[in-house]
Design a protein around this motif. Structure first.
Motif, PDB file in Angstrom:
ATOM      1  N   LYS B  41       0.832  -1.203   0.000  1.00  7.55           N
ATOM      2  CA  LYS B  41       0.000   0.000   0.000  1.00  7.55           C
ATOM      3  C   LYS B  41       0.869   1.255   0.000  1.00  7.55           C
ATOM      4  N   TRP B  42       1.908   1.246   0.811  1.00  6.63           N
ATOM      5  CA  TRP B  42       2.763   2.436   0.912  1.00  6.63           C
ATOM      6  C   TRP B  42       3.780   2.496  -0.194  1.00  6.63           C
ATOM      7  N   LYS B  43       4.150   1.310  -0.692  1.00  4.76           N
ATOM      8  CA  LYS B  43       5.067   1.266  -1.827  1.00  4.76           C
ATOM      9  C   LYS B  43       4.602   2.171  -2.959  1.00  4.76           C
ATOM     10  N   THR B  44       3.299   2.057  -3.280  1.00  7.36           N
ATOM     11  CA  THR B  44       2.789   2.839  -4.403  1.00  7.36           C
ATOM     12  C   THR B  44       2.952   4.332  -4.134  1.00  7.36           C
ATOM     13  N   SER B  45       2.657   4.758  -2.900  1.00  3.98           N
ATOM     14  CA  SER B  45       2.772   6.177  -2.589  1.00  3.98           C
ATOM     15  C   SER B  45       4.220   6.659  -2.707  1.00  3.98           C
ATOM     16  N   ILE B  46       5.146   5.846  -2.208  1.00  4.54           N
ATOM     17  CA  ILE B  46       6.562   6.238  -2.280  1.00  4.54           C
ATOM     18  C   ILE B  46       7.013   6.258  -3.735  1.00  4.54           C
ATOM     19  N   LEU B  47       6.530   5.275  -4.500  1.00  2.00           N
ATOM     20  CA  LEU B  47       6.873   5.236  -5.922  1.00  2.00           C
ATOM     21  C   LEU B  47       6.388   6.499  -6.620  1.00  2.00           C
ATOM     22  N   VAL B  48       5.179   6.928  -6.299  1.00  5.75           N
ATOM     23  CA  VAL B  48       4.663   8.146  -6.933  1.00  5.75           C
ATOM     24  C   VAL B  48       5.484   9.363  -6.501  1.00  5.75           C
ATOM     25  N   SER B  49       5.901   9.411  -5.238  1.00 11.70           N
ATOM     26  CA  SER B  49       6.792  10.500  -4.805  1.00 11.70           C
ATOM     27  C   SER B  49       8.062  10.508  -5.641  1.00 11.70           C
ATOM     28  N   GLY B  50       8.597   9.324  -5.866  1.00 12.76           N
ATOM     29  CA  GLY B  50       9.803   9.216  -6.681  1.00 12.76           C
ATOM     30  C   GLY B  50       9.561   9.664  -8.111  1.00 12.76           C
ATOM     31  N   LEU B  51       8.389   9.336  -8.655  1.00 13.53           N
ATOM     32  CA  LEU B  51       8.086   9.764 -10.026  1.00 13.53           C
ATOM     33  C   LEU B  51       8.035  11.285 -10.103  1.00 13.53           C
ATOM     34  N   ILE B  52       7.468  11.905  -9.079  1.00 12.83           N
ATOM     35  CA  ILE B  52       7.365  13.365  -9.083  1.00 12.83           C
ATOM     36  C   ILE B  52       8.757  13.998  -9.125  1.00 12.83           C
ATOM     37  N   THR B  53       9.653  13.524  -8.259  1.00 11.90           N
ATOM     38  CA  THR B  53      10.990  14.128  -8.277  1.00 11.90           C
ATOM     39  C   THR B  53      11.767  13.718  -9.528  1.00 11.90           C
ATOM     40  N   PHE B  54      11.474  12.531 -10.052  1.00 12.67           N
ATOM     41  CA  PHE B  54      12.167  12.094 -11.272  1.00 12.67           C
ATOM     42  C   PHE B  54      11.765  12.968 -12.470  1.00 12.67           C
ATOM     43  N   ILE B  55      10.473  13.196 -12.593  1.00 13.62           N
ATOM     44  CA  ILE B  55      10.001  14.063 -13.669  1.00 13.62           C
ATOM     45  C   ILE B  55      10.642  15.438 -13.526  1.00 13.62           C
ATOM     46  N   ALA B  56      10.688  15.935 -12.284  1.00 10.20           N
ATOM     47  CA  ALA B  56      11.287  17.245 -12.050  1.00 10.20           C
ATOM     48  C   ALA B  56      12.773  17.233 -12.382  1.00 10.20           C
ATOM     49  N   PRO B  87      -0.822  17.060 -10.975  1.00  8.00           N
ATOM     50  CA  PRO B  87      -1.810  15.980 -10.907  1.00  8.00           C
ATOM     51  C   PRO B  87      -1.313  14.758 -10.135  1.00  8.00           C
ATOM     52  N   LEU B  88      -0.039  14.451 -10.245  1.00  4.32           N
ATOM     53  CA  LEU B  88       0.464  13.303  -9.480  1.00  4.32           C
ATOM     54  C   LEU B  88       0.394  13.574  -7.977  1.00  4.32           C
ATOM     55  N   MET B  89       0.560  14.829  -7.581  1.00  2.00           N
ATOM     56  CA  MET B  89       0.416  15.147  -6.163  1.00  2.00           C
ATOM     57  C   MET B  89      -1.035  14.970  -5.720  1.00  2.00           C
ATOM     58  N   CYS B  90      -1.958  15.268  -6.617  1.00  2.00           N
ATOM     59  CA  CYS B  90      -3.372  15.017  -6.307  1.00  2.00           C
ATOM     60  C   CYS B  90      -3.602  13.517  -6.137  1.00  2.00           C
ATOM     61  N   VAL B  91      -2.927  12.721  -6.958  1.00  3.65           N
ATOM     62  CA  VAL B  91      -3.036  11.274  -6.805  1.00  3.65           C
ATOM     63  C   VAL B  91      -2.533  10.856  -5.420  1.00  3.65           C
ATOM     64  N   GLU B  92      -1.476  11.503  -4.963  1.00  5.19           N
ATOM     65  CA  GLU B  92      -0.939  11.188  -3.626  1.00  5.19           C
ATOM     66  C   GLU B  92      -1.979  11.429  -2.532  1.00  5.19           C
ATOM     67  N   PHE B  93      -2.658  12.553  -2.633  1.00  5.72           N
ATOM     68  CA  PHE B  93      -3.709  12.830  -1.637  1.00  5.72           C
ATOM     69  C   PHE B  93      -4.724  11.694  -1.612  1.00  5.72           C
ATOM     70  N   TYR B  94      -5.094  11.283  -2.819  1.00  9.01           N
ATOM     71  CA  TYR B  94      -6.063  10.197  -2.922  1.00  9.01           C
ATOM     72  C   TYR B  94      -5.505   8.895  -2.335  1.00  9.01           C
ATOM     73  N   LEU B  95      -4.265   8.572  -2.668  1.00  8.38           N
ATOM     74  CA  LEU B  95      -3.693   7.301  -2.196  1.00  8.38           C
ATOM     75  C   LEU B  95      -3.634   7.247  -0.677  1.00  8.38           C
ATOM     76  N   ILE B  96      -3.280   8.387  -0.074  1.00 11.73           N
ATOM     77  CA  ILE B  96      -3.208   8.426   1.389  1.00 11.73           C
ATOM     78  C   ILE B  96      -4.581   8.208   2.010  1.00 11.73           C
ATOM     79  N   LEU B  97      -5.597   8.814   1.385  1.00  8.16           N
ATOM     80  CA  LEU B  97      -6.930   8.750   1.974  1.00  8.16           C
ATOM     81  C   LEU B  97      -7.707   7.510   1.543  1.00  8.16           C
ATOM     82  N   LYS B  98      -7.103   6.701   0.676  1.00  9.06           N
ATOM     83  CA  LYS B  98      -7.809   5.506   0.221  1.00  9.06           C
ATOM     84  C   LYS B  98      -8.112   4.585   1.387  1.00  9.06           C
ATOM     85  N   VAL B  99      -7.187   4.482   2.342  1.00 13.71           N
ATOM     86  CA  VAL B  99      -7.443   3.645   3.519  1.00 13.71           C
ATOM     87  C   VAL B  99      -8.702   4.085   4.259  1.00 13.71           C
TER      88      VAL B  99
END
Ligand SMILES: CC1=C(/C=C/C(C)=C/C=C/C(C)=C/C=O)C(C)(C)CCC1
Ligand SMILES: CC1=C(/C=C/C(C)=C/C=C/C(C)=C/C=O)C(C)(C)CCC1
Lengths: 235, 235
Positions: B41-56, B87-99
Motif C-alpha cells: 500500500k505504501w510502496k505505491t505512494s513512495i513510488l509516486v513521490s519518486g516519479l514526481i521528483t524524477f520528472i522534475a 496531478p500526481l500530487m493530487c493522486v498522492e492525496f487520494y492514495l493516502i486517503l484511500k485507507v
C-alpha cells in the motif's frame, strides 16, 4: 551542455511531444518498479505495459527533437513506434485472456490485423499521400476487424467465460480500442488530403496522435495494473 | 566531452537550477531505492513521490541548460513539468486517503482543478502576458478551490475519520498546499506585468519557483515517506 531549443509558447504540438515524452518515461518507471509486487502471471502483463511506454518514451524523445528541429510531422518515427507497440498491445489482450484458455492463434490474428492496419496507414500518410483515402479505407477495415474480434468474436467469448475482474478489465480495454483508438483515424484525416479535408479546423494531426497515445498507452497499462492489484488482493 | 558553461557567481537563478536538478535526482534515487522496505500500500505512494521528483529532475536538467544558453525563463518546460507533477500530487492525496475510503471522484476533482490552475497560469505567463492579471486571477480561484477541498471539503472529512498518523500526515500536506504552494503565485507576480509590479524588488520569478519546487516536491515526498515508516512499524 545541451542546446535546448526555444519553442513558441503556442506550439501545442511541441508541448504535447514534450509532455508525452516525459509521461511515457514516468509511466515506464512506474510499471517497471511496481511489477515485482505481483504474482508471476501478472508480472508479465505489467512488464509488457512498461515495455510499451518505454518504447514510446524513446520514440517521443526522437519525435520531440525532430519536431523542434524541422517543424514537420515525424511520420517515420511515429510508425516505427506503432509497429512495435500495437502488436504488444495485442499480446496484452492474449495474456489477460490466457487464464480463460485463450489460444496463441487469437494473438496472431490480432497482430496480423494490426500490422495490416499500420502498414496501409503508413502508405497513405508517408509514401503515397495522393491516395490517402484508399489506404485509409483499407486500414480502417483492418481496424474494424480488430474491434469485431475483441467485442463480439472469440476474445469476447473467452472474457465472458473468465468472468469477474478479468471480464471487466477486458470490457474496459474493449472501450479503449473502440473510443481511444478511434482518435487515430481522426488525426489521419486532419493530416492527409481527402474529402474530409478541413473539417478538423486546422488542428494538427500530431496533437491528435499525441493525445491518443497518452490515453491508450498509459491508460491501457493502468487498467492492467488495476486488474493485477485486484487479482492479487483477491487471492 | 560536454561543454560546461561558466555561470556568473551572482547568477542565483542558475545556481538554484543546478542545485534543484541535483536535489531532484538524489530524491528520486532515495524514493525509488527505499520503496521496497514498505508494505505494498505504501510502496505505491513512495513510488509516486519518486516519479514526481524524477520528472522534475529531467525538466530541471533542461531548464538549467536552457537558462545557461538563453538567460531567459524556461516557461515552456516549467509548465510541462507542472502539468505532470501537480496531478500526481493530487493522486498522492487520494492514495493516502484511500485507507479511509476515498473515492476516485475526489482524485479527479483535484486533478481537474489543478489542470485549470495550470492552464490558465500558462496562458498568463506564456501566451497572453498582457492579460496576466486576469489569467492569474482565474488560476488563483482554482487554487483556492483546491485548498478548500483538502482543508474543509470531502478530503478533510475522510482524513478525520482515518485518524492517527494518516490524519496528521494529511494535515501536514494541507499546510504544504496552503503555504508552500503560495510561493508560486508570488513568483508569478514577480515575473508578469500587473498592479503588483515591483513589490518583489526585482527578485527573479525563477528563484521563487525553484525554491518552491524543492520544498514542495521533495518535502511532500518526505512527509509521505515518514507516514509509511510510521505505519509500517505500527503494524
Ligand atoms: C484506422 C486508421 C488508422 C489507425 C491507427 C491506430 C488505431 C493506431 C493505434 C495506435 C496505438 C494504439 C498505439 C499505442 O500504442 C491509421 C493508421 C491512423 C490510418 C487511418 C485509419
Ligand atoms: C495560484 C497561481 C499559480 C499557482 C501555481 C501552483 C500552485 C503551482 C504548483 C506547483 C507545484 C506544487 C509543483 C510541484 O510539483 C500560477 C500557475 C503560478 C499562476 C498564478 C496563480
Amino acid at each position: 551542455i545541451a542546446l535546448v531549443p526555444k519553442l513558441a509558447p503556442d506550439d501545442y504540438v511541441g508541448f504535447t511531444f514534450f509532455v508525452g515524452c516525459m509521461a511515457m518515461m514516468a509511466a515506464s518507471a512506474f510499471f517497471f518498479l511496481s511489477m515485482n509486487s505481483f504474482d508471476r502471471k501478472w508480472k508479465t502483463s505489467i512488464l509488457v505495459s512498461g515495455l510499451i511506454t518505454f518504447i514510446a518514451a524513446v520514440h517521443y524523445w526522437y519525435m520531440r527533437d525532430y519536431w523542434a528541429t524541422n517543424m514537420e510531422s515525424p511520420t517515420f518515427f511515429r510508425y516505427v513506434d506503432w509497429i512495435l507497440t500495437v502488436p504488444l498491445m495485442c499480446v496484452e489482450f492474449y495474456l489477460i485472456l490466457k487464464v480463460a484458455g485463450a489460444k496463441k492463434s487469437l494473438m496472431w490474428k490480432l497482430i496480423l490485423l494490426s500490422v495490416v492496419m499500420l502498414v496501409t496507414g503508413y502508405f497513405g500518410e508517408g509514401v503515397d499521400p495522393a491516395n490517402a483515402q484508399i489506404w485509409g479505407l483499407i486500414s480502417g477495415i483492418a481496424y474494424f476487424a480488430i474491434v469485431y474480434e475483441i467485442w463480439l468474436g472469440g476474445a469476447a467469448k473467452l472474457a465472458k467465460s473468465a468472468g469477474g475482474s478479468v471480464q471487466s478489465a477486458h470490457k474496459i480495454l474493449c472501450w479503449f480500442v473502440l473510443v481511444g483508438w478511434a482518435i487515430y483515424p481522426i488525426g489521419y484525416m486532419a493530416g492527409t488530403p481527402g474529402w474530409y479535408e478541413g473539417i478538423f479546423g486546422g488542428l494538427s494531426m500530431d496533437v491528435f496522435y499525441n493525445i491518443a497515445d497518452a490515453i491508450n498507452k498509459i491508460g491501457f497499462g493502468l487498467v492492467i495494473y488495476n486488474l493485477a492489484v485486484q487479482q492479487t488482493s483477491e487471492a
